[in-house]
Design an enzyme around this catalytic site. Structure first.
Site, PDB file in Angstrom:
ATOM      1  N   PRO A   9       0.796  -1.219   0.000  1.00  0.00           N
ATOM      2  CA  PRO A   9       0.000   0.000   0.000  1.00  0.00           C
ATOM      3  C   PRO A   9       0.832   1.276   0.000  1.00  0.00           C
ATOM      4  CG  PRO A   9      -0.049  -1.056   2.150  1.00  0.00           C
ATOM      5  CD  PRO A   9       0.584  -2.029   1.201  1.00  0.00           C
ATOM      6  N   ASN A  10       0.344   2.232  -0.757  1.00  0.00           N
ATOM      7  CA  ASN A  10       0.903   3.594  -0.857  1.00  0.00           C
ATOM      8  C   ASN A  10       2.211   3.670  -1.639  1.00  0.00           C
ATOM      9  OD1 ASN A  10      -1.172   4.857   0.757  1.00  0.00           O
ATOM     10  ND2 ASN A  10      -0.254   3.831   2.515  1.00  0.00           N
ATOM     11  N   ARG A  17       5.392  10.950  -2.664  1.00  0.00           N
ATOM     12  CA  ARG A  17       4.960  10.708  -1.284  1.00  0.00           C
ATOM     13  C   ARG A  17       6.118  10.914  -0.310  1.00  0.00           C
ATOM     14  NH1 ARG A  17       4.836   4.637   1.174  1.00  0.00           N
ATOM     15  NH2 ARG A  17       3.966   5.250   3.182  1.00  0.00           N
ATOM     16  N   TYR A  22      11.259   8.864   1.429  1.00  0.00           N
ATOM     17  CA  TYR A  22      11.287   7.810   0.410  1.00  0.00           C
ATOM     18  C   TYR A  22      11.984   8.212  -0.885  1.00  0.00           C
ATOM     19  CZ  TYR A  22       7.912   5.784   3.629  1.00  0.00           C
ATOM     20  OH  TYR A  22       7.310   5.285   4.751  1.00  0.00           O
ATOM     21  N   ASN A  72       8.010  -5.523  -0.649  1.00  0.00           N
ATOM     22  CA  ASN A  72       7.873  -4.395   0.275  1.00  0.00           C
ATOM     23  C   ASN A  72       6.400  -4.330   0.681  1.00  0.00           C
ATOM     24  OD1 ASN A  72       7.651  -2.022   1.683  1.00  0.00           O
ATOM     25  ND2 ASN A  72       8.938  -0.833   0.292  1.00  0.00           N
ATOM     26  N   ALA A  75       3.058  -0.672   5.168  1.00  0.00           N
ATOM     27  CA  ALA A  75       2.604  -0.719   6.564  1.00  0.00           C
ATOM     28  C   ALA A  75       2.058  -2.084   6.964  1.00  0.00           C
ATOM     29  CB  ALA A  75       1.551   0.354   6.796  1.00  0.00           C
ATOM     30  N   GLU A  96      12.037  -9.527   2.326  1.00  0.00           N
ATOM     31  CA  GLU A  96      11.292  -8.317   2.712  1.00  0.00           C
ATOM     32  C   GLU A  96      12.210  -7.102   2.553  1.00  0.00           C
ATOM     33  OE1 GLU A  96       9.782  -8.571   6.702  1.00  0.00           O
ATOM     34  OE2 GLU A  96       8.969  -6.534   6.680  1.00  0.00           O
ATOM     35  N   HIS A  98      12.339  -2.771   2.918  1.00  0.00           N
ATOM     36  CA  HIS A  98      11.777  -1.453   3.247  1.00  0.00           C
ATOM     37  C   HIS A  98      12.772  -0.401   2.789  1.00  0.00           C
ATOM     38  CE1 HIS A  98       8.424  -3.024   5.589  1.00  0.00           C
ATOM     39  NE2 HIS A  98       9.278  -3.961   5.993  1.00  0.00           N
ATOM     40  N   ARG A 105      12.617   4.800  13.009  1.00  0.00           N
ATOM     41  CA  ARG A 105      11.380   5.581  12.923  1.00  0.00           C
ATOM     42  C   ARG A 105      10.475   5.311  14.133  1.00  0.00           C
ATOM     43  NH1 ARG A 105       9.061   5.062   7.029  1.00  0.00           N
ATOM     44  NH2 ARG A 105       7.839   6.846   7.795  1.00  0.00           N
TER      45      ARG A 105
END
Ligand code: DQA
Length: 147
Positions: A9-10, A17, A22, A72, A75, A96, A98, A105
């Site tokens: 998502p996103n 964004r 990012y 990825n 969230a 995975e 990110h 964070r």
């Protein structure tokens, strides 16, 4: 060799964004960069905002004997037991990725529900993380190490 690069998502909004976190590169830039860097690998790209569509993409990758998935989860990596169960049931190894360093964070990003059932996790190396993941899968096709 056939790999799937799957984004959650996103991540369709990469490039516009939260660019301080990012960066300015889009998903299309990522695809171009990976295809240029690994011309010998057949790389399929997909992005879904919904959890169910991501689960279906993982099931399909496993059923179609895709040799590896770079994932990825956005969230959902911090929240989704359903995605974790999907990965745990796969033969195909999943790495995975990110873009940001989730450990630097907010506290809620440090819950990593998928990581224990993935072959490995790369976090904080920007788009370069996807390249490292493809390189790993190229070098280690075969069964997914767990632990
Ligand atoms: C992300 C990190 C997640 O915490 C966040 O929700 C994202 C992007 C990353 O690539 O750094 O959507 O997965």
């Amino acid at each position: 060799m056939h790999l799937l690069v799957l984004n959650g998502p996103n991540l369709n909004r990469l490039g516009t964004r939260e660019t301080d976190i990012y960066g300015l590169r889009s998903l299309e830039d990522l695809a171009l960069g990976l295809r240029n860097a690994f011309p010998e690998v057949e790389i399929e790209f997909a992005q879904h905002n919904s959890e169910g569509a991501l689960i279906d993409a993982l099931h399909n990758a496993d059923a179609l004997m895709t040799q590896g998935v770079v994932f990825n989860p956005g969230a959902y990596g911090h929240t989704s037991i359903a995605l974790r169960d999907a990965i745990a049931a796969m033969e195909t190894p999943v790495v995975e990725v990110h873009i940001s360093n989730v450990y630097a964070r907010e506290g809620f990003r440090q819950t990593m529900l998928l990581s224990p059932v993935c072959a490995g996790v790369i976090t904080g190396f920007g788009m370069g993380g996807y390249h490292l993941a493809v390189q790993y899968l190229k070098d280690h096709t075969g069964s997914k190490p767990r632990g």
